[in-house]
Write a protein that holds these residues in place. Structure first.
Motif, short mmCIF file in Angstrom:
data_model
loop_
_atom_site.label_atom_id
_atom_site.label_comp_id
_atom_site.label_asym_id
_atom_site.label_seq_id
_atom_site.Cartn_x
_atom_site.Cartn_y
_atom_site.Cartn_z
N ASN A 187 7.56 -7.27 -9.67
CA ASN A 187 7.44 -6.89 -8.26
C ASN A 187 5.99 -6.97 -7.78
OD1 ASN A 187 8.46 -4.46 -5.98
ND2 ASN A 187 9.72 -6.20 -6.51
N ALA A 188 5.05 -6.52 -8.59
CA ALA A 188 3.63 -6.56 -8.19
C ALA A 188 3.18 -8.01 -8.00
CB ALA A 188 2.77 -5.88 -9.25
N ASP A 189 3.61 -8.85 -8.92
CA ASP A 189 3.26 -10.27 -8.90
C ASP A 189 3.78 -10.93 -7.61
OD1 ASP A 189 2.20 -12.47 -10.21
OD2 ASP A 189 4.12 -13.04 -11.10
N THR A 190 5.03 -10.58 -7.26
CA THR A 190 5.65 -11.14 -6.06
C THR A 190 4.97 -10.63 -4.79
OG1 THR A 190 7.75 -11.25 -7.20
CG2 THR A 190 7.85 -11.31 -4.81
N LEU A 191 4.75 -9.32 -4.73
CA LEU A 191 4.20 -8.73 -3.50
C LEU A 191 2.78 -9.23 -3.23
CD1 LEU A 191 5.55 -5.07 -3.76
CD2 LEU A 191 6.41 -6.93 -2.32
N ARG A 192 1.98 -9.36 -4.29
CA ARG A 192 0.61 -9.88 -4.11
C ARG A 192 0.66 -11.21 -3.35
NH1 ARG A 192 -1.14 -11.71 -9.39
NH2 ARG A 192 0.41 -13.26 -8.80
N ASP A 193 1.54 -12.11 -3.78
CA ASP A 193 1.60 -13.43 -3.15
C ASP A 193 2.26 -13.36 -1.77
OD1 ASP A 193 0.44 -14.31 -5.41
OD2 ASP A 193 2.26 -15.16 -6.30
N TYR A 194 3.34 -12.59 -1.68
CA TYR A 194 4.11 -12.55 -0.42
C TYR A 194 3.28 -11.95 0.72
CZ TYR A 194 8.57 -12.76 2.08
OH TYR A 194 9.59 -13.09 2.94
N TRP A 195 2.48 -10.94 0.36
CA TRP A 195 1.69 -10.25 1.39
C TRP A 195 0.24 -10.75 1.42
CZ3 TRP A 195 3.86 -4.72 -0.03
CH2 TRP A 195 5.18 -4.63 0.46
N GLY A 196 -0.05 -11.78 0.66
CA GLY A 196 -1.38 -12.42 0.72
C GLY A 196 -2.52 -11.56 0.23
N PHE A 197 -2.30 -10.74 -0.79
CA PHE A 197 -3.40 -9.90 -1.32
C PHE A 197 -4.42 -10.74 -2.08
CE2 PHE A 197 -3.02 -5.22 -1.15
CZ PHE A 197 -1.91 -5.13 -0.34
N HIS A 213 6.59 4.11 -3.99
CA HIS A 213 5.79 3.48 -2.93
C HIS A 213 4.29 3.56 -3.24
CE1 HIS A 213 5.62 2.99 1.78
NE2 HIS A 213 4.85 2.14 1.16
N GLY A 214 3.80 4.77 -3.47
CA GLY A 214 2.36 4.95 -3.73
C GLY A 214 1.96 4.56 -5.14
N LEU A 215 2.85 4.81 -6.09
CA LEU A 215 2.50 4.56 -7.49
C LEU A 215 2.59 3.09 -7.84
CD1 LEU A 215 1.71 5.75 -10.24
CD2 LEU A 215 4.13 6.05 -10.74
N PHE A 216 3.70 2.46 -7.49
CA PHE A 216 3.88 1.07 -7.91
C PHE A 216 3.55 0.05 -6.81
CE2 PHE A 216 7.17 3.09 -10.84
CZ PHE A 216 6.21 3.31 -11.82
N VAL A 217 4.14 0.21 -5.63
CA VAL A 217 3.91 -0.81 -4.60
C VAL A 217 2.42 -0.89 -4.28
CG1 VAL A 217 4.63 -1.72 -2.37
CG2 VAL A 217 6.17 -0.25 -3.65
N ALA A 218 1.83 0.26 -3.97
CA ALA A 218 0.43 0.26 -3.56
C ALA A 218 -0.50 -0.04 -4.75
CB ALA A 218 0.07 1.60 -2.93
N THR A 219 -0.29 0.63 -5.86
CA THR A 219 -1.26 0.55 -6.95
C THR A 219 -1.12 -0.73 -7.76
OG1 THR A 219 -1.10 2.94 -7.03
CG2 THR A 219 -2.25 1.89 -8.84
N ASN A 220 0.10 -1.06 -8.16
CA ASN A 220 0.27 -2.26 -9.01
C ASN A 220 -0.09 -3.54 -8.25
OD1 ASN A 220 1.09 -0.65 -11.08
ND2 ASN A 220 3.27 -1.15 -10.94
#
Ligand code: AMP
Length: 506
Positions: A187-197, A213-220
């Motif tokens: 999930n972290a790998d996907t979100l980084r790319d999808y949201w352009g981090f 939300h705060g532990l994994f989505v935001a931090t990872n």
């Protein structure tokens, strides 16, 4: 680095060789570099192993948010343990259930609760009880600070457990969702790319860290990109607005945005450094989306996820972010709408099921519950109702248990809530079903008026009567100053059903 430990290795990859890069800017303190952060995490790993943590052992934590908790999370992963954060609001009686169920080797609690929790911890055969206060100080920190950094990470592969997060358990007992190293990393790998981090990002981190939300989505996602966070112990609209000067992303629950909209300093100028506003964990009102865009020029990106699955869908980063929808299935995630065993076509409302590398491993020691909700083919029955439109956007209609069945007919609360929210003078609403002697359930609307508005049951019913079949119309309208919400901003419909349960009793 951290060879052989799937998640730790991935979380460190983007910052390796960049030890001086900032990981966190902490309110009122100096900033913390990636090197310092991971060294700290390694000392926690060594401390946990000293306290007897073996691969797969649970490390339960019920403490206030601090950067030390994040180090403890990563330290648990490096030590091969399973991180188990608990909501700080739980009482000792509730904690007894979690400790008895999860049987952690180490339990870290707030120092002021230690006396109350000692006997419970002994009874549940917890290996070691440690403390951590809101500044991160306590016996856990003391032990870690006597340990050397540089510990070799304990080997774990992508199928091994990394965390157990208990669901909020509005019906029956809370269930421990088992998340693997692979679930979290994918999930972290996907979100980084999808949201352009990227490394240039700085995320405003004002969410609690006992929740996904705060532990994994935001931090990872931050680790995955090697970017940095503004780390705030709690949400405060002034502090969040100040941080926007040199931050780039905010992740929030809808209440963050509602409160910021009421702030006199929110405008295009104060948000000009920001590139992304993400909302999730509860539905964002269309009105909030529209007002935000008017005031700041930014379209809030709404996404949908849950404890058991991390993130499932997201509105696009580039493209039309449609208010009232949660966007498209993320890459690698499948979403389908079902009626029992039958898949429904575009535009029909049904039960949302998801499958993908993000979907959890099952409920801790609940094989029956796992079987009920996780199909053999890998699809998870989320308990949410929704639909997919002809452009592929997913919308959430509500929780299936909130569906109202009145006189044998299905009523989707969301349909009424959208209409009621549109009435002049209405701030927001929640529609519930409560026991009714003739109809099984009777529809009730609980309405929050805008300041100064004069609304009556008649004015509400009159405004919607032409848009709704008779059976869907509320039989009773209540007015309240605010809706009950939990810390993640979710309206507590169960609480409302309890309050109004005798409305139709004879
Ligand atoms: P939790 O397990 O506490 O994260 O809660 C997950 C639930 O929150 C989901 O099953 C949905 O019912 C709800 N949820 C999460 N994100 C959204 C969203 N963007 N819109 C509506 N509901 C949401």
């Amino acid at each position: 680095m951290y060879q052989g430990n799937y998640l730790a290795q991935h979380l460190r990859a983007s910052s390796s060789g960049r030890d001086d890069a900032i990981f966190a800017v902490i309110e009122g303190e100096k900033s913390l570099s990636y090197g310092e952060f991971f060294k700290g995490a390694e000392t926690y790993a060594a401390a946990l192993i000293k306290r007897g943590v073996k691969p797969g052992d649970r490390v339960a934590v019920q403490v206030d948010k601090s950067i030390e908790v994040l180090k403890l999370y990563v330290g648990t992963i490096i030590a091969g343990g399973v991180f188990l954060p608990l909501n700080t609001a739980y009482t000792p009686a509730e904690i007894e259930y979690f400790l008895g169920d999860a049987k952690p080797q180490v339990f870290v609690c707030a120092p002021q609760k230690k006396d109350a929790l000692k006997a419970i911890s002994d009874k549940c055969k917890v290996g070691a009880l440690e403390t951590m206060d809101s500044a991160g100080a306590g016996s856990m920190y003391d032990l870690a600070s006597t340990q050397m950094a540089g510990i070799k990470a304990v080997a774990r592969d992508e199928n091994d457990l990394a965390a157990i997060l208990y669901t909020s358990g509005t019906t029956g007992r809370s269930k421990g969702a088992m998340l693997s190293h692979g679930n979290l990393w994918s999930n972290a790998d996907t979100l980084r790319d999808y949201w352009g981090f990227s490394q240039d990002d700085r995320l405003i981190h004002a969410l609690p860290i006992f929740h996904t939300h705060g532990l994994f989505v935001a931090t990872n996602t931050t680790f995955a990109a090697g970017s940095s966070v503004y780390f705030m112990a709690k949400y405060d609209a002034d502090a969040v607005l100040n941080a926007m000067n040199d931050a780039t992303v905010l992740m929030g629950v809808p209440t963050f945005y509602v409160r910021l909209l009421a702030h006199p300093s929110l405008n295009k100028e104060t948000t000009k450094n920001m590139r992304l506003f993400v909302s999730g964990s509860a539905p964002l009102l269309e009105e909030t989306h529209v007002q935000w865009q008017e005031k700041t020029g930014h379209a809030i990106l709404e996404r949908y996820g849950m404890t058991e699955t991390n993130m499932n869908t997201s509105n696009p980063y580039d493209g039309d972010r449609r208010a009232g929808t949660v966007g498209f299935p993320l890459p690698g995630v499948e979403v389908r709408i079902m009626d029992g065993e039958t898949e429904l076509p575009v535009g029909e409302i049904g039960s949302i099921e998801v499958r993908g590398p993000n979907v959890f491993q099952g409920y801790w020691q609940m094989p029956e519950k796992t079987k009920e909700e996780l199909r053999d083919n890998g699809f998870f029955i989320t308990g949410d109702l929704g639909m997919i439109d002809d452009r592929g956007y997913v919308s959430i209609i509500g929780r299936s248990k909130d569906l109202i069945i009145t006189g044998g007919y299905n009523v989707y609360p969301k349909e009424l809530e959208l209409l009621i929210d549109d009435i002049d003078g209405v701030l927001e609403s929640a529609v519930i079903g409560v026991a009714h002697p003739d109809f099984g359930e009777g529809v009730c609307a609980v309405v929050v008026p805008e300041e100064g508005a004069t609304l009556t049951q008649e004015s509400i019913l009159d405004a919607i009567k032409d848009d709704l079949a008779k059976y869907k119309q509320p039989k009773k309208v209540f007015f309240v100053n605010e809706l009950p919400r939990n810390t993640m901003g979710k309206v507590q419909k169960k609480e409302l059903r309890d309050i109004y349960k005798d409305t139709f009793s004879v």
